[in-house]
Design an enzyme around this catalytic site. Structure first.
Site, short mmCIF file in Angstrom:
data_model
loop_
_atom_site.label_atom_id
_atom_site.label_comp_id
_atom_site.label_asym_id
_atom_site.label_seq_id
_atom_site.Cartn_x
_atom_site.Cartn_y
_atom_site.Cartn_z
N ARG A 89 13.83 0.33 -0.49
CA ARG A 89 12.74 -0.25 -0.85
C ARG A 89 12.82 -0.85 -2.25
NH1 ARG A 89 8.28 2.04 1.76
NH2 ARG A 89 8.58 3.71 3.54
N HIS A 119 3.47 0.83 7.62
CA HIS A 119 1.98 0.43 7.46
C HIS A 119 1.81 -0.89 8.28
CE1 HIS A 119 2.10 3.37 4.26
NE2 HIS A 119 0.78 3.16 3.99
N ARG A 168 1.62 -4.07 0.52
CA ARG A 168 2.79 -3.24 0.49
C ARG A 168 4.01 -4.07 -0.33
NH1 ARG A 168 2.58 1.33 1.37
NH2 ARG A 168 4.60 1.61 2.21
N HIS A 220 7.79 -2.63 -0.02
CA HIS A 220 8.49 -3.48 0.88
C HIS A 220 8.80 -4.58 0.47
CE1 HIS A 220 8.32 -0.61 4.16
NE2 HIS A 220 6.76 -0.17 4.14
#
Length: 319
Positions: A51, A82, A136, A142
């Site tokens: 990440r 997500h 995100r 991400h």
């Protein structure tokens, strides 16, 4: 957008809401959400990508990234859970609306507008997925390619499970499965989860490597939640699988949506009140109770709640 598109919301909130209105739609939401999250966890453990919020530190890149309360998730980065969950969930609604606009009632009222409705649905779908992906990336959870991959896989899984018009979908066959076949699938999913976990350990790999990196580089470790760990996701999904299998095949019941909503709300409030009673000091007990919780909630929302709501007879309109 990140909080709304959390995969746990689809299972713990959206599924009870829509199951109280339409048992068939609710079961599709649960099935797609659980399978998508289960598949996402497997891919994350396989691809083992970073990440952004810990990758810049591990690579010694001097980039000051701002961390929010929802940044420090504990699972690997790819694909985005997500985005994958949101795209799968939204595609269920697209197929549901498409089945409605294909009905004779819609064609009679809105003749010639079917294409316009479909175009509008895909525009809304695209806007929402872009917003979720941006959220995100903005919180450094991400990279772009992880969001794109999540969108593609989410639609693919949902199409495979629910789209009756697709040639490679199992939706039609799934509806005709007997209870023992669904139970066999639940056992298979659970067995594969345990096998994949212990395979990591057998070959000297740490299934919790991403959790350690989260604690290492999170500026506020108190914001890290156990509910974002891959193991918790698998436990929740397996509980839902067994609950869905025991409720299968689903009985189509006619009831007032208001009655179903009230019954589901009362049930949901009761389960939330019992939440503090669950043990948190023992790992085995913690995961066992959460498995039982999701199994029980799924079974009740697909069988007991619709039965209670169906006791209030729907009035038939006279011609």
């Amino acid at each position: 957008m990140t909080k709304i598109s959390d995969p746990s919301y689809a299972i713990s909130i959206l599924f009870p809401v829509f199951a109280s209105l339409d048992t068939s739609l609710g079961s599709k939401i649960l099935l797609v959400s659980a399978v998508t999250e289960w598949f996402n966890t497997f891919l994350k453990w396989t691809l083992m990508e970073d990440r952004p919020y810990w990758w810049v530190r591990e690579a010694n890149i001097v980039v000051p990234l701002r961390q929010t309360d929802v940044t420090c998730e504990t699972g690997p980065g790819s694909p985005s859970g997500h985005v994958m969950g949101a795209s799968a969930f939204l595609y269920v609604f697209i197929t549901w609306i498409r089945s409605y606009i294909a009905s004779d009632r819609f064609q009679y009222k809105y003749h010639g507008r079917k294409k316009n409705v479909e175009y509008f649905m895909w525009i809304v779908f695209s806007i929402l997925i872009i917003l979720v992906s941006l959220s995100r990336m903005i919180i450094a959870a991400h990279f772009l390619h992880q969001c794109v991959l999540g969108c593609i896989l989410g639609v693919a899984v949902s199409k495979f499970l629910t789209d009756d018009n697709s040639n490679w979908s199992i939706a039609t066959r799934l509806n005709s499965y007997a209870k023992y076949k669904m139970l066999a699938m639940a056992v298979l999913f659970t067995g594969l989860s345990a096998l994949f976990y212990w395979t990591h350990i057998f070959f000297g790999m740490d299934p919790g490597w991403s959790i350690k990196l989260a604690f290492k580089w999170c500026q506020r470790p108190e914001t890290i939640s156990v509910y974002t760990t891959p193991i918790y996701s698998l436990v929740r999904d397996c509980g839902c699988f067994f609950g869905l299998a025991l409720a299968w095949p689903l009985k189509i019941r006619q009831f007032y949506p208001l009655v179903g909503s009230v019954a589901a709300t009362l049930f949901f409030v009761c389960t939330r009140l019992l939440k503090p009673l669950m043990p948190t000091n023992d790992v085995v007990q913690f995961y066992t109770f959460h498995f039982i919780e999701h199994f029980f909630i799924t079974l009740c929302l697909l069988t007991i709640i619709p039965y209670i709501a169906s006791l209030v007879k729907v009035k038939e309109k006279k011609n």
